[in-house]
Write a protein that holds these residues in place. Structure first.
Motif, PDB file in Angstrom:
ATOM      1  N   LYS A 147      15.285   6.249  -0.701  1.00 26.84           N
ATOM      2  CA  LYS A 147      15.101   5.820   0.694  1.00 26.84           C
ATOM      3  C   LYS A 147      14.833   7.085   1.503  1.00 26.84           C
ATOM      4  O   LYS A 147      15.465   8.120   1.262  1.00 26.84           O
ATOM      5  CB  LYS A 147      16.406   5.149   1.139  1.00 26.84           C
ATOM      6  CG  LYS A 147      16.479   4.785   2.595  1.00 26.84           C
ATOM      7  CD  LYS A 147      17.899   4.290   2.927  1.00 26.84           C
ATOM      8  CE  LYS A 147      18.050   4.113   4.421  1.00 26.84           C
ATOM      9  NZ  LYS A 147      19.405   3.803   4.809  1.00 26.84           N
ATOM     10  N   GLY A 148      13.911   6.982   2.457  1.00 33.21           N
ATOM     11  CA  GLY A 148      13.634   8.170   3.256  1.00 33.21           C
ATOM     12  C   GLY A 148      12.796   7.843   4.470  1.00 33.21           C
ATOM     13  O   GLY A 148      12.742   6.688   4.900  1.00 33.21           O
ATOM     14  N   ASN A 149      12.138   8.856   5.016  1.00 27.34           N
ATOM     15  CA  ASN A 149      11.198   8.600   6.109  1.00 27.34           C
ATOM     16  C   ASN A 149      10.069   9.611   6.079  1.00 27.34           C
ATOM     17  O   ASN A 149      10.191  10.699   5.502  1.00 27.34           O
ATOM     18  CB  ASN A 149      11.904   8.553   7.471  1.00 27.34           C
ATOM     19  CG  ASN A 149      12.193   9.923   8.034  1.00 27.34           C
ATOM     20  OD1 ASN A 149      11.320  10.610   8.567  1.00 27.34           O
ATOM     21  ND2 ASN A 149      13.439  10.339   7.903  1.00 27.34           N
TER      22      ASN A 149
ATOM     23  N   ALA B 244       4.771   6.879  -1.813  1.00 28.64           N
ATOM     24  CA  ALA B 244       5.554   6.489  -0.648  1.00 28.64           C
ATOM     25  C   ALA B 244       5.036   5.178  -0.098  1.00 28.64           C
ATOM     26  O   ALA B 244       3.833   5.029   0.163  1.00 28.64           O
ATOM     27  CB  ALA B 244       5.466   7.569   0.416  1.00 28.64           C
ATOM     28  N   PHE B 245       5.949   4.227   0.055  1.00 23.91           N
ATOM     29  CA  PHE B 245       5.599   2.954   0.677  1.00 23.91           C
ATOM     30  C   PHE B 245       6.179   3.014   2.090  1.00 23.91           C
ATOM     31  O   PHE B 245       7.395   2.944   2.270  1.00 23.91           O
ATOM     32  CB  PHE B 245       6.177   1.807  -0.149  1.00 23.91           C
ATOM     33  CG  PHE B 245       6.114   0.475   0.528  1.00 23.91           C
ATOM     34  CD1 PHE B 245       7.202  -0.391   0.500  1.00 23.91           C
ATOM     35  CD2 PHE B 245       4.956   0.045   1.196  1.00 23.91           C
ATOM     36  CE1 PHE B 245       7.149  -1.638   1.117  1.00 23.91           C
ATOM     37  CE2 PHE B 245       4.897  -1.194   1.824  1.00 23.91           C
ATOM     38  CZ  PHE B 245       6.013  -2.038   1.776  1.00 23.91           C
ATOM     39  N   ILE B 246       5.269   3.190   3.054  1.00 22.77           N
ATOM     40  CA  ILE B 246       5.701   3.383   4.440  1.00 22.77           C
ATOM     41  C   ILE B 246       5.776   2.040   5.137  1.00 22.77           C
ATOM     42  O   ILE B 246       4.761   1.344   5.299  1.00 22.77           O
ATOM     43  CB  ILE B 246       4.727   4.314   5.190  1.00 22.77           C
ATOM     44  CG1 ILE B 246       4.423   5.561   4.343  1.00 22.77           C
ATOM     45  CG2 ILE B 246       5.299   4.712   6.554  1.00 22.77           C
ATOM     46  CD1 ILE B 246       3.314   6.439   4.881  1.00 22.77           C
ATOM     47  N   LEU B 247       6.991   1.661   5.555  1.00 23.80           N
ATOM     48  CA  LEU B 247       7.169   0.366   6.209  1.00 23.80           C
ATOM     49  C   LEU B 247       6.591   0.405   7.613  1.00 23.80           C
ATOM     50  O   LEU B 247       6.680   1.403   8.310  1.00 23.80           O
ATOM     51  CB  LEU B 247       8.656   0.016   6.270  1.00 23.80           C
ATOM     52  CG  LEU B 247       9.282  -0.589   5.030  1.00 23.80           C
ATOM     53  CD1 LEU B 247       9.359   0.417   3.897  1.00 23.80           C
ATOM     54  CD2 LEU B 247      10.678  -1.101   5.341  1.00 23.80           C
ATOM     55  N   ASP B 248       6.055  -0.737   8.046  1.00 23.09           N
ATOM     56  CA  ASP B 248       5.543  -0.888   9.420  1.00 23.09           C
ATOM     57  C   ASP B 248       4.514   0.151   9.800  1.00 23.09           C
ATOM     58  O   ASP B 248       4.462   0.594  10.950  1.00 23.09           O
ATOM     59  CB  ASP B 248       6.690  -0.835  10.443  1.00 23.09           C
ATOM     60  CG  ASP B 248       7.765  -1.848  10.125  1.00 23.09           C
ATOM     61  OD1 ASP B 248       8.949  -1.505  10.240  1.00 23.09           O
ATOM     62  OD2 ASP B 248       7.395  -2.980   9.743  1.00 23.09           O
TER      63      ASP B 248
ATOM     64  N   LYS C 188      10.245   4.394   8.420  1.00 26.63           N
ATOM     65  CA  LYS C 188      11.078   4.118   7.247  1.00 26.63           C
ATOM     66  C   LYS C 188      10.177   4.066   6.022  1.00 26.63           C
ATOM     67  O   LYS C 188       9.104   3.447   6.058  1.00 26.63           O
ATOM     68  CB  LYS C 188      11.765   2.760   7.410  1.00 26.63           C
ATOM     69  CG  LYS C 188      12.788   2.734   8.520  1.00 26.63           C
ATOM     70  CD  LYS C 188      13.426   1.355   8.608  1.00 26.63           C
ATOM     71  CE  LYS C 188      14.246   1.244   9.881  1.00 26.63           C
ATOM     72  NZ  LYS C 188      14.497  -0.164  10.229  1.00 26.63           N
ATOM     73  N   THR C 189      10.643   4.677   4.942  1.00 28.75           N
ATOM     74  CA  THR C 189       9.798   4.780   3.749  1.00 28.75           C
ATOM     75  C   THR C 189      10.610   4.552   2.488  1.00 28.75           C
ATOM     76  O   THR C 189      11.767   4.984   2.394  1.00 28.75           O
ATOM     77  CB  THR C 189       9.160   6.199   3.695  1.00 28.75           C
ATOM     78  OG1 THR C 189       8.472   6.452   4.911  1.00 28.75           O
ATOM     79  CG2 THR C 189       8.183   6.338   2.538  1.00 28.75           C
TER      80      THR C 189
ATOM     81  N   PRO D  95       0.838  -1.214   0.000  1.00 28.68           N
ATOM     82  CA  PRO D  95       0.000   0.000   0.000  1.00 28.68           C
ATOM     83  C   PRO D  95       0.858   1.244   0.000  1.00 28.68           C
ATOM     84  O   PRO D  95       1.755   1.382   0.833  1.00 28.68           O
ATOM     85  CB  PRO D  95      -0.797  -0.127   1.306  1.00 28.68           C
ATOM     86  CG  PRO D  95      -0.069  -1.109   2.133  1.00 28.68           C
ATOM     87  CD  PRO D  95       0.688  -2.005   1.224  1.00 28.68           C
ATOM     88  N   THR D  96       0.619   2.108  -0.975  1.00 28.67           N
ATOM     89  CA  THR D  96       1.431   3.318  -1.060  1.00 28.67           C
ATOM     90  C   THR D  96       0.565   4.554  -0.906  1.00 28.67           C
ATOM     91  O   THR D  96      -0.606   4.554  -1.265  1.00 28.67           O
ATOM     92  CB  THR D  96       2.166   3.414  -2.417  1.00 28.67           C
ATOM     93  OG1 THR D  96       1.214   3.241  -3.459  1.00 28.67           O
ATOM     94  CG2 THR D  96       3.248   2.371  -2.531  1.00 28.67           C
ATOM     95  N   ALA D  97       1.173   5.575  -0.358  1.00 28.67           N
ATOM     96  CA  ALA D  97       0.504   6.868  -0.239  1.00 28.67           C
ATOM     97  C   ALA D  97       0.902   7.680  -1.458  1.00 28.67           C
ATOM     98  O   ALA D  97       2.093   7.829  -1.749  1.00 28.67           O
ATOM     99  CB  ALA D  97       0.949   7.565   1.036  1.00 28.67           C
TER     100      ALA D  97
END
Lengths: 288, 223
Positions: A209-211, A240-244, A220-221, A190-192
């Motif tokens: 890579k970012g946040n 943006a694919f936001i991990l966790d 982490k994104t 799921p991406t924003a």
């Protein structure tokens, strides 16, 4: 035309005021900011008013600037302000409207009509008004003075990681989460979909890579910047694919920090290849 | 002959507009003294005073002039009077700070002609009775919205720590800043009240030519 000055933060008289556009808040700017508790900046970017034909992508929007300083004075830059004499700028705006106890400017700060105001002139004015002034020398990265213009070019089409290095901090992008086409969700990621102000500079296409900070907590994104070849090839999208993170962010304003450029975008023969690549990207960035 | 004419007075805080008239009466004892538009006790700034029949006749024209107000909205808290003198009736804590852009966009929606419901604690009459008299008795006050015109509305300051917004407006008569602050806060999905209010101008009469209370005696008895 009236002088339009908006203050963000407290209304007390600033102890130490830095002046400039500060687009990027790069290492050179930071040498000034570190000595200030307030900044005076200009919106829109003076270049767009002085040279009607140039549209400029902002490395830092006014909103983003408020993240770097507790008190920000935003002066609406228009033809009237552009035509103020150097003396009028100092007397009518600096003295009358703000009245700081200390001034900090960069070695190349110019002001007033036809850039007639120089750091030397500012120094003379400060001396006659008993306001101490600090003029900050340029910061260089190896052999080149760090400048916003070069950073803009590198972020858009050159060495992104060098640009990030010159900035000295992750590239902040404040935007809103908008409805996408759920393609990412279908793939299991799921991406924003993010929307930014039109003047905001979007880095070149690729994987980053970012946040993203949500309620003061950084997540982490993985960030994908590119066209959607299947749909509209003209608009660049930022996903943006936001991990966790599990939750609905639609319509929310978020702070995206870009930390590192990983690779250019690629087209994939099928869904499986794309999923495999995304997993690989995430592993490369954050480990298994 | 006793002083007659139009005065612009800079009303200080904590006194009513009528207190200013009482002060003038004590100095010159004249009967015909009026003002051109109340300023609440918590507010400061220009109060137009007319002394003498020839001049009190002009008050309506002053009342009709456009006015400039500078005011601060305290977001997140609602008071009964929509100003700092009332009781707190609700709090709506703000989780994320607003952006300058979102505040400016909200303010712009009030530019031009809009509908505004006057405050319950106001001199507006409901079936012949002053609204504030009913409000003081704890009675429910239902006022009809009126059309107001705001020519200019500008953001001056936003402090995310105190959640206060400072604005300046230029508006036609009939605009209640206390209601405007309430409505701006509602548009920002919270509540709010007017924390400070300065009437900076009435028509072309500005603060720099206004008399302070201390200067009144001198000015009125000099003639």
């Amino acid at each position: 035309m009236a002088i339009k000055l908006i203050t963000y933060g407290h209304k007390k008289k600033p102890k130490s005021l830095g002046l400039g556009v500060f687009d990027g808040i790069h290492k050179g700017h930071q040498a000034i900011l570190s000595q200030c508790d307030a900044l005076l900046t200009f919106n829109p970017h003076p270049v767009t008013i002085l040279h009607n034909t140039i549209t400029l992508d902002r490395l830092t929007t006014v909103e983003e600037m408020t993240h770097y300083i507790p008190q920000l004075f935003v002066l609406e830059f228009n033809k009237m302000i552009a035509n103020l004499s150097a003396q009028d700028f100092l007397n009518k705006i600096i003295l009358e409207k703000i009245n700081p106890s200390h001034i900090v400017i960069g070695y190349d700060y110019h002001f007033g009509k036809n850039k007639e105001g120089t750091p030397e002139l500012f120094k003379q004015w400060c001396n006659s008004h008993n306001v101490p002034i600090t003029i900050v020398e340029p910061i260089s990265n190896t052999d080149q003075i760090i400048k916003s213009k070069a950073i803009r070019t590198h972020l858009k089409e050159g060495d992104v990681n060098q640009a990030l290095n010159d900035l000295g901090h992750p590239y902040l992008m404040i935007g809103t989460v908008i409805k996408g086409d759920s393609r990412g969700k279908e793939l299991g990621f799921p991406t924003a979909n993010l929307k930014f102000p039109t003047e905001k500079l979007i880095p070149k296409k690729g994987v980053y890579k970012g946040n993203i900070t949500i309620e003061n907590k950084p997540y982490k994104t993985m960030i994908y910047i590119g066209n959607r070849p299947t749909f509209n090839t003209k608009t660049t999208t930022v996903e943006a694919f936001i991990l966790d993170f599990k939750g609905n962010l639609y319509d929310q304003t978020i702070c995206l920090y870009i930390e590192q450029y990983l690779r250019p975008e690629k087209t994939f023969p099928n869904k499986e290849a794309l999923i495999s690549q995304i997993n690989q990207d995430t592993q490369n960035a954050y480990g298994p | 002959m006793a002083f007659e004419g139009i005065l612009t007075v800079n009303k200080p805080a904590a006194i009513t507009s009528y207190d200013v008239i009482r002060t003038i009466k004590k100095i010159i004892g004249k009967d015909k003294i009026g003002h051109a538009g109340t300023l609440d006790p918590f507010a400061t700034g220009i109060l137009i005073i007319a002394i003498g029949r020839k001049f009190t006749k002009q008050l309506a024209s002053y009342q009709a002039m456009p006015k400039t107000y500078r005011f601060t909205i305290q977001l997140g808290t609602e008071t009964s009077t929509l100003d700092p003198d009332g009781e707190i009736i609700s709090e709506s804590p703000i989780s994320t700070p607003y952006t300058i852009q979102s505040i400016e966009n909200t303010l712009n929606t009030f530019k031009g002609e809009t509908k505004q419901t006057p405050p319950a604690f106001s001199a507006k009459k409901i079936q012949g009775q002053r609204a504030y008299k009913l409000a003081r008795k704890g009675k429910e006050v239902k006022l009809e919205p009126t059309t107001i015109t705001i020519h200019e509305i500008n953001l001056l300051n936003y402090d995310p720590k105190t959640q206060q917004i400072e604005c300046r407006i230029n508006c036609e008569k009939g605009t209640y800043v206390r209601s405007l602050s309430r409505d701006i806060a509602l548009q920002l999905n919270t509540v709010g009240y007017t924390k400070t209010l300065v009437r900076e101008a009435v028509g072309n009469h500005t603060l720099d030519t206004a008399l302070t209370i201390d200067q009144l005696e001198n000015h009125l008895t000099k003639n």
